[in-house]
Design a protein around this motif. Structure first.
Motif, PDB file in Angstrom:
ATOM      1  N   LYS A  31      -0.689  -7.535  -5.388  1.00 42.41           N
ATOM      2  CA  LYS A  31      -1.276  -6.471  -6.233  1.00 42.41           C
ATOM      3  C   LYS A  31      -2.787  -6.387  -6.014  1.00 42.41           C
ATOM      4  N   LYS A  32      -3.423  -7.533  -5.985  1.00 43.67           N
ATOM      5  CA  LYS A  32      -4.873  -7.581  -5.793  1.00 43.67           C
ATOM      6  C   LYS A  32      -5.270  -7.037  -4.421  1.00 43.67           C
ATOM      7  N   SER A  33      -4.473  -7.354  -3.376  1.00 42.58           N
ATOM      8  CA  SER A  33      -4.826  -6.953  -2.007  1.00 42.58           C
ATOM      9  C   SER A  33      -4.664  -5.461  -1.760  1.00 42.58           C
ATOM     10  N   VAL A  34      -3.852  -4.750  -2.598  1.00 46.62           N
ATOM     11  CA  VAL A  34      -3.647  -3.306  -2.380  1.00 46.62           C
ATOM     12  C   VAL A  34      -4.392  -2.464  -3.417  1.00 46.62           C
ATOM     13  N   LYS A  35      -5.164  -3.110  -4.283  1.00 52.01           N
ATOM     14  CA  LYS A  35      -5.814  -2.405  -5.404  1.00 52.01           C
ATOM     15  C   LYS A  35      -6.643  -1.221  -4.939  1.00 52.01           C
ATOM     16  N   ASN A  36      -7.447  -1.410  -3.901  1.00 54.69           N
ATOM     17  CA  ASN A  36      -8.342  -0.349  -3.441  1.00 54.69           C
ATOM     18  C   ASN A  36      -7.768   0.459  -2.284  1.00 54.69           C
ATOM     19  N   ILE A  37      -6.474   0.248  -2.009  1.00 51.90           N
ATOM     20  CA  ILE A  37      -5.845   0.922  -0.864  1.00 51.90           C
ATOM     21  C   ILE A  37      -4.780   1.919  -1.320  1.00 51.90           C
ATOM     22  N   ASP A  38      -3.936   1.482  -2.274  1.00 54.91           N
ATOM     23  CA  ASP A  38      -2.812   2.315  -2.717  1.00 54.91           C
ATOM     24  C   ASP A  38      -2.649   2.146  -4.224  1.00 54.91           C
ATOM     25  N   GLY A  39      -3.117   3.115  -4.969  1.00 54.64           N
ATOM     26  CA  GLY A  39      -3.070   3.037  -6.425  1.00 54.64           C
ATOM     27  C   GLY A  39      -1.652   3.029  -6.976  1.00 54.64           C
ATOM     28  N   LYS A  40      -0.740   3.779  -6.347  1.00 52.05           N
ATOM     29  CA  LYS A  40       0.645   3.836  -6.830  1.00 52.05           C
ATOM     30  C   LYS A  40       1.334   2.478  -6.703  1.00 52.05           C
ATOM     31  N   LEU A  41       1.161   1.825  -5.552  1.00 54.64           N
ATOM     32  CA  LEU A  41       1.779   0.512  -5.369  1.00 54.64           C
ATOM     33  C   LEU A  41       1.134  -0.505  -6.313  1.00 54.64           C
ATOM     34  N   TYR A  42      -0.180  -0.392  -6.491  1.00 58.17           N
ATOM     35  CA  TYR A  42      -0.890  -1.305  -7.398  1.00 58.17           C
ATOM     36  C   TYR A  42      -0.326  -1.202  -8.809  1.00 58.17           C
TER      37      TYR A  42
END
Length: 644
Positions: A253-264
């Motif tokens: 979750k932390k690694s995708v926070k600034n990349i994909d808001g939906k997955l986060y």
């Protein structure tokens, strides 16, 4: 278009023609095949039983003592059935590398007789990959780029050139054609008559060779030869269980926070659901249902699919790929298992060694899942030197009511084996005192002093091993001690000690159920005795207790299923290291008074029927009598169980 079609047809026909001609030559060679050895006592009956099992499309469970020759006894009738058109493939399944080697050697024996068989051994991807860490991406692996353009030629040349297709051969041809050795190996398996592989390539939904079972509606003309089948129960429970770790969810979750808001946001929903379970779990908890977690996981999978398709390919600097894929596959499998949730599962909460909460769908009884795979093949042969009680193994391994069970007759003279059961020592937790440990040490010293040679001492835990070892005299014997996480080189060094000549006895300290507790073959004078200290019962814990409670409810044999049967299996495996050939002569000592209780004695193999009860005062004389004049049996008879 016509030229293209003709070219495609010729390329396809090449494989079909080769297959037809190979089958004709293979079957003709098999019909000339003879059993490669003189039949041992009871071996012909075993071979015949397996052949009739194939004819009747049944499964058979075989308790086969050491020395029966169970590998050739299962392989020979299976190959014969291939030659008669009853089978199309033989899948030889193992749990350990050493048993795979035995299987390969057995098929080579038939090949040396002129039997034509294409035989391949499947090696795990991480062991055969050319990269330090497997990465099937053309940007990371040169062989992945254009693999499918070259692999057919590589497979065809290997099939038309070689017969016993080893890992080394696969690597050589894969290098020659610059293709992935693992994928090439799987392609080869389509065309081979014999596949030697781990259990999971057939029974694990995540890694099974799906191409071999593509026809869902019909049985395939395959036979499964399942070696050391006692190992499959524990392995199957692991295969059909899955957990979601909260720490892994937070990390991805932390690694995708600034990349994909939906997955986060989807992973945040999963994390919040897990926190709700965590609040009800101090150390271990069992829940009634997974509740709203399933909805959150389904949402996460949808967003994962979009991320992997549209976002990740553009993010060359993304560094958390391994954990991301691990979580993705864990969630997908969790959803698959959740659809099969029934009374044979428990929903458990616990904590990892790192203190992270984990919610697990834990399989209690894998029989229904195993049966799904068994129903896809014509026959299965489950065999082991320790398959007692056979009804327990048949039930847990998915047997049908009309399947067969056979106790293969031992070909060894029981006079060459002395089985001792001590009546005045215990390893119960409440009895683990210094006084008791000194008594155990005394038994070991008497045991080793009776005859110079090589011995193995098996303990229920590393703690007990170390406690007893610290009490042993350090100047009388040569010691080797097993420790946790031994490397392959250290294991080889350990076993190599048994082949050295020395003036003093060699005493190896090991744990039951470990790497030296089964599968090692120390023949004749390489090992003349084994002491088993304790009944091998698994350590009491929350997960083991859940298993006990489940089987107590369903069969009334909770303690047997969760503790006694697995424990005695480890005992029998450890003791089975001693007598390996007709020339072997050795002693087995069972150091725990519980072995004399009926509940344990009923699990003794037939070869132990004439066990000898001893005490600390009598053991020396019993051993001297056994190792001394073999014609003088009077003293030994005084200590028979009928006199106890």
């Amino acid at each position: 278009l016509l030229e293209w079609f003709d070219g495609l047809l010729k390329e396809y026909a090449k494989w079909v023609v080769w297959r037809i001609r190979w089958k004709e030559a293979r079957d003709a060679s098999i019909k000339k095949m003879n059993f490669p050895f003189e039949y041992r006592k009871g071996q012909f009956e075993l071979v015949k039983n397996i052949y009739f099992t194939i004819l009747r499309k049944k499964n058979i469970f075989i308790q086969a003592p050491t020395g029966v020759g169970k590998t050739i006894s299962t392989v020979f009738p299976s190959v014969s059935a291939v030659g008669e058109g009853l089978l199309d493939k033989i899948l030889y399944l193992t749990a350990k590398t050493i048993t795979r080697t035995v299987a390969e050697d057995t098929f080579k024996i038939l090949s040396n007789q002129g039997v034509m068989l294409k035989c391949v051994t499947i090696t795990a991807k991480d062991k055969i990959c050319i990269l330090p860490k497997a990465s099937c991406n053309p940007e990371n692996c040169s062989r992945a780029k254009g693999h499918f353009d070259r692999v057919n030629d590589a497979v065809y040349e290997l099939l038309t050139t070689e017969q016993n297709i080893t890992r080394q051969l696969i690597c050589e041809y894969a290098e020659k054609y610059s293709v992935c050795p693992y994928e090439m190996c799987l392609d080869i398996s389509d065309w081979c008559d014999v596949i030697i592989c781990d259990y999971n390539y057939v029974f694990d939904p995540n890694v099974c060779i799906k191409r071999l079972f593509s026809d869902e509606d019909n049985k395939r003309d395959y036979i499964l030869l399942i070696d050391e089948a006692h190992n499959l129960i524990h392995r199957a429970r692991e295969m059909y269980s899955i957990g979601i770790e909260a720490g892994l969810v937070r990390d991805v979750k932390k690694s995708v926070k600034n990349i994909d808001g939906k997955l986060y946001r989807a992973l945040d929903g999963v994390n919040r659901s897990l926190l709700a379970f965590k609040r009800e779990c101090d150390e271990f908890a069992v829940y009634e249902s997974v509740g709203g977690l399933i909805f959150q996981l389904m949402r996460a999978v949808t967003e994962f699919d979009g991320f992997l398709r549209d976002v990740l390919p553009k993010k060359k600097d993304f560094t958390n790929t391994e954990n991301l894929f691990q979580l993705y596959f864990d969630i997908r499998y969790f959803l698959v298992i959740s659809e099969a949730l029934d009374e044979r599962y428990r929903i458990c909460g616990s904590y990892t060694e790192r203190g992270e909460f984990c919610l697990t769908l834990k399989c209690m009884d894998p029989s229904h899942m195993l049966k799904e795979y068994l129903d896809k093949v014509k026959s299965a042969v489950f065999f082991s030197a320790t398959l007692l009680p056979v009804k327990y193994y048949m039930q847990q391994l998915g047997a049908n009511e009309d399947d067969y069970a056979v106790y293969a007759e031992s070909s060894f003279d029981i006079k060459n084996q002395l089985v001792l059961a001590a009546r005045d020592v215990s390893t119960k937790y409440t009895r683990r005192t210094m006084e008791e440990y000194i008594r155990i040490t005394g038994y070991i010293k008497e045991f080793v002093a009776a005859k110079r040679g090589n011995y193995l001492i098996f303990f229920t835990s590393y703690k007990m091993l170390n406690d007893i070892y610290s009490l042993m005299p350090q100047d009388e014997y040569v010691y080797i001690v097993q420790h946790e996480n031994m490397s392959e080189e250290e294991r080889e060094e350990f076993l190599g000690e048994f082949e050295k000549e020395r003036k003093h006895s060699l005493v190896g300290f090991c744990v039951m159920g470990g790497i030296f507790g089964e599968g090692i073959d120390l023949k004749e004078e390489l090992l003349i005795g084994a002491i088993v200290v304790g009944t091998g019962l698994p350590q009491v814990g929350q997960e083991r207790e859940i298993l006990r409670q489940y089987f107590e409810t369903h069969s009334g044999e909770g303690f047997d299923y969760a503790y006694r049967y697995p424990g005695m299996n480890k005992v029998l495996q450890a003791a089975g290291r001693v007598i390996r050939t007709k020339e072997d002569r050795g002693v087995i000592a069972l150091l725990d008074e519980r072995f004399l209780q009926w509940e344990y004695r009923r699990l003794f193999p037939r070869e132990w029927e004439e066990y000898t009860v001893c005490s600390h005062e009598s053991v020396s004389n019993v051993l001297k009598n056994f190792w001394g004049d073999r014609s003088n049996q009077n003293l030994r008879e005084n200590f028979r169980r009928k006199q106890f």
